[in-house]
Design an enzyme around this catalytic site. Structure first.
Site, short mmCIF file in Angstrom:
data_model
loop_
_atom_site.label_atom_id
_atom_site.label_comp_id
_atom_site.label_asym_id
_atom_site.label_seq_id
_atom_site.Cartn_x
_atom_site.Cartn_y
_atom_site.Cartn_z
CE LYS A 1 9.03 -5.14 -2.76
NZ LYS A 1 9.54 -4.59 -1.50
NE ARG B 1 5.17 -7.00 1.61
CZ ARG B 1 5.17 -6.05 0.69
NH1 ARG B 1 4.60 -6.23 -0.47
NH2 ARG B 1 5.75 -4.89 0.94
NE ARG C 1 8.79 5.19 -0.15
CZ ARG C 1 8.60 3.88 -0.36
NH1 ARG C 1 9.07 3.29 -1.44
NH2 ARG C 1 7.93 3.16 0.53
NE ARG D 1 4.30 3.51 0.55
CZ ARG D 1 4.68 2.32 0.07
NH1 ARG D 1 5.15 2.24 -1.16
NH2 ARG D 1 4.61 1.23 0.79
NE ARG E 1 6.22 -0.51 4.98
CZ ARG E 1 6.63 0.45 4.16
NH1 ARG E 1 6.89 1.66 4.62
NH2 ARG E 1 6.78 0.21 2.88
#
Ligand code: AMP
Length: 217
Positions: free
Chosen positions: A13, A89, A128, A161, A172
């Site tokens: 996103k 969400r 990531r 992160r 998540r």
């Protein structure tokens, strides 16, 4: 034109938002970015949200909606075209966004849904690495930096992160399937859901997004 960019964590996103904003002059509102900014600035809202985000859970609808309103209000003076990234969400958030669009005299948004299989999402998230200095994003599996842990662009140190560790990533994704994916039915029932296979390079996915937009707008 108002768009919601929807998809599970790790579906791209953020990356696709940048491309959309550049190509279609949209004002980008990312609730995840806004929450991280509030945490950095240690605002009361940021302090409330910090532990929730670190656990991979969703911040309450009320909290995140008040942040969204704060972001829209000043931008609305100069634009009527928004890209909502990471909001809604939950189904109640989708209903609230419809009310907010009404209130701010914005067209109801169309929703672009980035679809990526879970196994790939896990590697995208846990691999990531982000450069906090210049914002460049790497991935140890798919796009490694030349020197491990060092940004190719500005030579700054790369970080993970807090919510990208394997356990939080699984949480998540569970929350996405449980609480966020019903938002797809909400928009499908209203005839404004466009699902895009987002298992490809940034350019390939953006081309698919572009053809959906050009076909419908
Ligand atoms: P993101 O950068 O979009 O992945 O968001 C990071 C985290 O911020 C999420 O895992 C949630 O904890 C929180 N968050 C962002 N947007 C929302 C939202 N619309 N509703 C609830 N929590 C959110």
């Amino acid at each position: 034109m108002n768009l919601v960019l929807f998809g599970p964590p790790g579906s791209g996103k953020g990356t696709q938002s940048q491309r959309l904003v550049e190509s279609y002059s949209l004002s980008h509102i990312s609730t995840g970015d806004a929450l991280r900014e509030a945490i950095r600035k240690r605002t009361p809202l940021g302090l409330q949200a910090q532990a929730i985000i670190a656990r991979g859970e969703l911040v309450s609808d009320a909290l995140v909606t008040s942040l969204l309103r704060e972001k829209i209000a000043p931008l609305r003076e100069n634009t009527d075209s928004f890209l909502f990234d990471g909001y809604p969400r939950t189904v109640p958030q989708a209903a609230t966004l419809a009310e907010i669009c009404d209130e701010f005299r914005l067209q109801p948004p169309a929703t672009l849904n980035l679809h990526v299989p879970d196994e790939l999402l896990i590697r995208r998230l846990t691999g990531r690495r982000i450069c906090p200095s210049c914002g460049e994003v790497f991935n140890i599996y798919f796009k490694p930096s030349t020197l491990a842990g060092v940004c190719d662009v500005c030579a700054g140190p790369l970080v993970k992160r807090v919510d990208d560790d394997p356990e939080t990533t699984r949480e998540r994704l569970r929350i996405y399937h449980d609480q966020s994916s019903p938002v797809l039915d909400y928009y499908a029932e209203r005839g404004v859901l466009y699902t895009i296979d987002a298992n490809g390079t940034t350019d390939e996915v953006f081309e698919k997004i572009r053809s959906v937009i050009e076909e419908h707008y």
